[in-house]
Design an enzyme around this catalytic site. Sequence first.
Site, PDB file in Angstrom:
ATOM      1  N   ASP A   1       0.852  -1.186   0.000  1.00 53.34           N
ATOM      2  CA  ASP A   1       0.000   0.000   0.000  1.00 53.34           C
ATOM      3  C   ASP A   1       0.884   1.230   0.000  1.00 53.34           C
ATOM      4  O   ASP A   1       1.933   1.237   0.636  1.00 53.34           O
ATOM      5  CB  ASP A   1      -0.863   0.019   1.265  1.00 53.34           C
ATOM      6  CG  ASP A   1      -2.063  -0.882   1.107  1.00 53.34           C
ATOM      7  OD1 ASP A   1      -2.540  -1.011  -0.040  1.00 53.34           O
ATOM      8  OD2 ASP A   1      -2.503  -1.467   2.114  1.00 53.34           O
TER       9      ASP A   1
ATOM     10  N   PHE B   1     -11.995  22.938   8.541  1.00 56.13           N
ATOM     11  CA  PHE B   1     -12.211  22.377   7.216  1.00 56.13           C
ATOM     12  C   PHE B   1     -13.580  21.716   7.176  1.00 56.13           C
ATOM     13  O   PHE B   1     -13.982  21.043   8.118  1.00 56.13           O
ATOM     14  CB  PHE B   1     -11.132  21.335   6.915  1.00 56.13           C
ATOM     15  CG  PHE B   1     -11.318  20.631   5.609  1.00 56.13           C
ATOM     16  CD1 PHE B   1     -10.819  21.201   4.434  1.00 56.13           C
ATOM     17  CD2 PHE B   1     -12.002  19.423   5.533  1.00 56.13           C
ATOM     18  CE1 PHE B   1     -10.986  20.551   3.223  1.00 56.13           C
ATOM     19  CE2 PHE B   1     -12.178  18.779   4.315  1.00 56.13           C
ATOM     20  CZ  PHE B   1     -11.672  19.345   3.154  1.00 56.13           C
TER      21      PHE B   1
ATOM     22  N   ALA C   1     -16.259  19.489   4.474  1.00 56.52           N
ATOM     23  CA  ALA C   1     -16.329  18.786   3.192  1.00 56.52           C
ATOM     24  C   ALA C   1     -17.119  19.637   2.196  1.00 56.52           C
ATOM     25  O   ALA C   1     -16.946  19.510   0.990  1.00 56.52           O
ATOM     26  CB  ALA C   1     -16.984  17.436   3.378  1.00 56.52           C
TER      27      ALA C   1
END
Lengths: 684, 568
Positions: free
Chosen positions: A307, A376, A378
């Site tokens: 990964d 922050f 979305a």
Amino acid sequence: MTKSAVKTVSKGIILGAVADSFRKLDPRVMVRNPVMFVVEVGVVVTLILSVSPDLFGGHYGPTQALFNFVVCVILFVTVLFANFAEAIAESRGRAQAESLRRAKTDLLAKRRTKDGSYESVPATALRQGDEVLITAGEMIPADGDVVRGLGSVDESAVTGESAPVIRGAGGDFSSVTGGTKLLSDELVVRVSVNPGDSFLDKMIALVEGASRQKTPNELALSVLLAGLTLIFLIVVVTLEPMVGYVHGSIGVATLIALLVCLIPTTIGALLSAIGIAGMDRVIRFNIVAKSGKAVEAAGDVNTLILDKTGTITIGNRLATEFNPVGGHDEGQLTQVAVLSSLFDETPEGRSIIDLAKQKGVEMAREQFADAKVIEFSADTRMSGTNLPDGTVVRKGAVDAIKKYLAEKGGTVPSGLDEKTERIAKEGGTPLAVVRGDEVYGVIYLKDIVKPGMRARFEELRRMGIKTVMSTGDNRLTAATIAREAGVDDFIAEAKPEDKMRLIRAEQAEGKLVAMSGDGTNDAPALAQADVGLAMNSGTAAAKEAANMVDLDSDPTKLIEVVGIGKQLLITRGAITTFSIANDIAKYFAIIPAMFSGILPQLAALNVMHLTSPQSAILSALIFNAVVIPLLIPLAMRGVKFRPMGATELLVRNLLIYGVGGVIAPFIGIKLIDLVLTGLGVANI
Amino acid sequence: MTLQGSLQIVLVVAILLLLAIPLGNYLYRVFTGKTVWFEGGFAAVERGLYRLVGVNPSVEMDWKAYLKALLMVNFVMALFAYLIFRTMGRLPLNPDHIPSMSWPLAFNTAASFVSNTDWQNYAGESQMTILGQMVAITFLQFTSVVTGLVAAVAFLRGMTNRKSPNIGNFWVDFIRSITRLFLPLSFLLAIVFVGLGLPQTLDGAVTVHALGGGAQTISRGPVASLEAIKQLGTNGGGYFNANSAHPYEDPSALTTVLEIIAMGLIPTALVATFGKFIGNRRQAVVLYVFLAAMLLGGAFFVYGAEVAGNPLLHHLLGIGGPNMEGKEVRFGLPLTGLFTAATTAFTTGAVNAMHDSLTPLGGMLPLVFMLLNMVFGGVGVGLLNILMFLLITVFIAGLMVGRTPEIFGKKIEVREVKLATISMLVHPFLILGATAVAVAVPAGLAALGNPGLHGFTEVLYAYSSAAANNGSAFAGLAGNTLFYNLTIGMVILLGRYVSIIAMFAIAGSLAIKPVTPAGLGTLRTDTFTFGGVFVAVVLVVSALTFFPVLAIGPVAEHLQMVAGKLLP
């Protein structure tokens, strides 16, 4: 990485191993190792012969009984050395199992009943599917997944890592292990195993070697060694009638000595120790392998799927550049960027502050105590700060900032698109910074490849292993990181099915694939892969599917496992080669000695100029015995594996263990002969 | 040793290799069903034969079916030959009134010829009728070599299969080997031999009155045709007792060169065929270099040992110079040395000098080549032995590079190691076991032609020759006794079929395995490094196994000779 509690060989362990060496003399145990069993039979026969030397006929001098007895003693010691090698390898695991067992004391559990209340039951009564309540300070009674709550857990009993870890419901950090301790809060855990099948149980069985089965490779080698033993048996058995033809006779004790010198006792004695020690190395590396087969398979891996996040890169994007636009200079941009991130606790935010600090721009939070922090979201995809003087500072994705500008009536400065495009093309993430309605510039956020990874991949390539990076990023970003890290290939915008598809495709070509993973959605791929390494922090499903679990949850360790697997095979091969190569010198010692009274012209073969026939035979036999304990450290530690091409590696190991194996006994036998002569026992 | 002599050896081997490589490519085409020159003609004959035998050429067999057919055909052929030998005295084409064979001798001879060994406990001119020579001996010389060839081809198919159990059709391979290889080549060579002076007639012996006055009986027969397949098929069983030392079998230096080339042609060609099958030229090149070096080394070893001569003769009788006892002056020492090395390397067993009369070291070399049994080896079976040792080498060396060993991309696991070990064990078991029995029982000792260490070597040589399916004799040993007929016959059969069966089982198990593509971490077998390791493993394992017997036999005899002693 932290080591487990038990690591060194203590005096107690050695004493225990010595005791075990005697216990293992039981012929029913010995017969499992045909090479050493032959030696044990030799002990019995020579013991009888030292009481009545002429049992099988022949006429012998008065010292023959003593000679036979000396041979018997040396053979006995040889068997003991072999048993000791195995015992010492086992005992290290056993000591480790002891410390694990301490974590598994009798526990009580609060089990949820049908009406929702909790009843107290012994942990052994828990079954798969039961739900238990654990409060701070209590031991977790069984393996399971957290279904409710969040808490910190001390897993040091299992992992050796003293820092507590966070475990909580949902997500990929929900699994807990029985025998670990909840330090804070409350958890409700759904038990995932029945008693006896728990992680701790498996680990104890594993380190004790109770569940140890010979691996396929070890079996194949055992067959070859048994075959060689048979060949040498026929060589020695047929020798007596042949010598009879030239009107001579060789004593049975001498024939047994020749046989034991020829059969591959060195590797025969150390083979199981090598296997046990190999598994032990994996465990001491804080990885639990569910079988030796998996470790061996790791050495054969052709393709490694890793990964990106957390394995190849450090996991967070970091600010690496400030790119001013629209007539602003870097200093101004840096000021605004710091303002926008002053109260941003995300790693990205911290990295902006750090980068500014390097550029000499520093601001104290206290100065802006009245500022309003915009988190922050979305929705807006921006974060920032509203200062008391009305100044509004924002940073965010470039298109989000553009939209924000359009609302405010600002204009997009020239150069913004160009710089944004460049950063995107290089695989970075551009973050626009705006103050009021004016864009100051773009921050370059970059995925940082872990230090040293490039060199590791280079090593893997030299070993012939292909590395594939798997990431959810788009192709462009993925390609950049792949290039930077030096992996051979990558899958971008990867979904779990993509990994699965890649594994199947590689396997269809006959390749072996290794991967690491932690999430439940990784489980099918972990099961499909030939070597699946699950993170201990991952879900129970992932751990169940994988054939190895890393207690430190460090996916890069997959690379080390490959090395350990290879080392295991190399050690077996090297000691086998050494063992066979040794025979040449032994022949030159024993053949002239054996034929001394029968074919005196063969004395020309006594190239080592050994003192007497007796000392030649005993020297060869003593060398044969002594080499076993001398090689125990090598068997336990493993032959050092260096990442290089197969042919180079072969040449290197052949020079050391093949050529060395030819030369060493010539020197060793001569030295022993000199000592025997010096002690005045060369003519017994 | 002279430059001219050394050049003779090197040139003959060079010509052999130059001819072998194109032939190897041709064999690949034959066994992969590709069209070859004169395809129409071959195919028509083969179609007729398939119809006659009643086989469907398109049926594929797995290893068990293939092996079953192979063993069955061999059994029937052996039985047929046995019955001929037992009854040939009453059958036609017996102008010299030669009687039928006793049962032990017939068993020994049938076992020997069906297995491509051609050990002869009989003397051709006085104990074999012309019918026997033609329908039993020459017939088996064709079919026994074909058996070895198709076994190797079937193994190569299994080794290179990609997960398919089928390894070809035995009947097709068997018939094609004869129609496309052995018949045309033997026909050509026989014609050449006739041209060079070998007899080819159905008439019996002639009696001539020699100049000295006495009468002499000179045996004749279809020698040239037998000689061709004797060499091409690495058979070695001669028409006459003296084999290729007899002037009718090998009249000149030129014919002896042709015979050396003929016996080496197909075993060496098969290395190229092998390279084609696995699609790796380099692998074939590496094997050629090491095996040819061993062959040359062997030839020079014999040459050197014979040139050095016997110091005893020098000391006692004042005779110096090379050892010419048992040699034919028309061949000279270099070609004798090469023939001796070649006939044991290729397990032919023909001789153009008496090996019994070589110096102890010179006589040890053919023995060593038979103990190794893989210096190219006999047709097909030699390649199988090479592959068996490759498998063992790959296994040990493969461990040392840290991967599960693979041979040409196929993983070597317990089953393959077990079978290869069995195949490796047979050879020493038979040789050492039989020799030990023979030198311990009166029946074995009674037949010895020489006392002392040389007698020991005779027995060791006989069983090595039998186990390696070589067939050459050290002479001296009177083998036509119940004991030797039976024991040598048994050793021949076990030496031939146990390892073929084990190798077929390996082929079957490899056939269904997937092929792992080679990477950097894969141990490459086509490098000179690996070639060196391969030879080292073979030499060390063989040396460890046979060192004691060689020490009792030729080594002790040599040391005794240089020490100037006659007998112990």
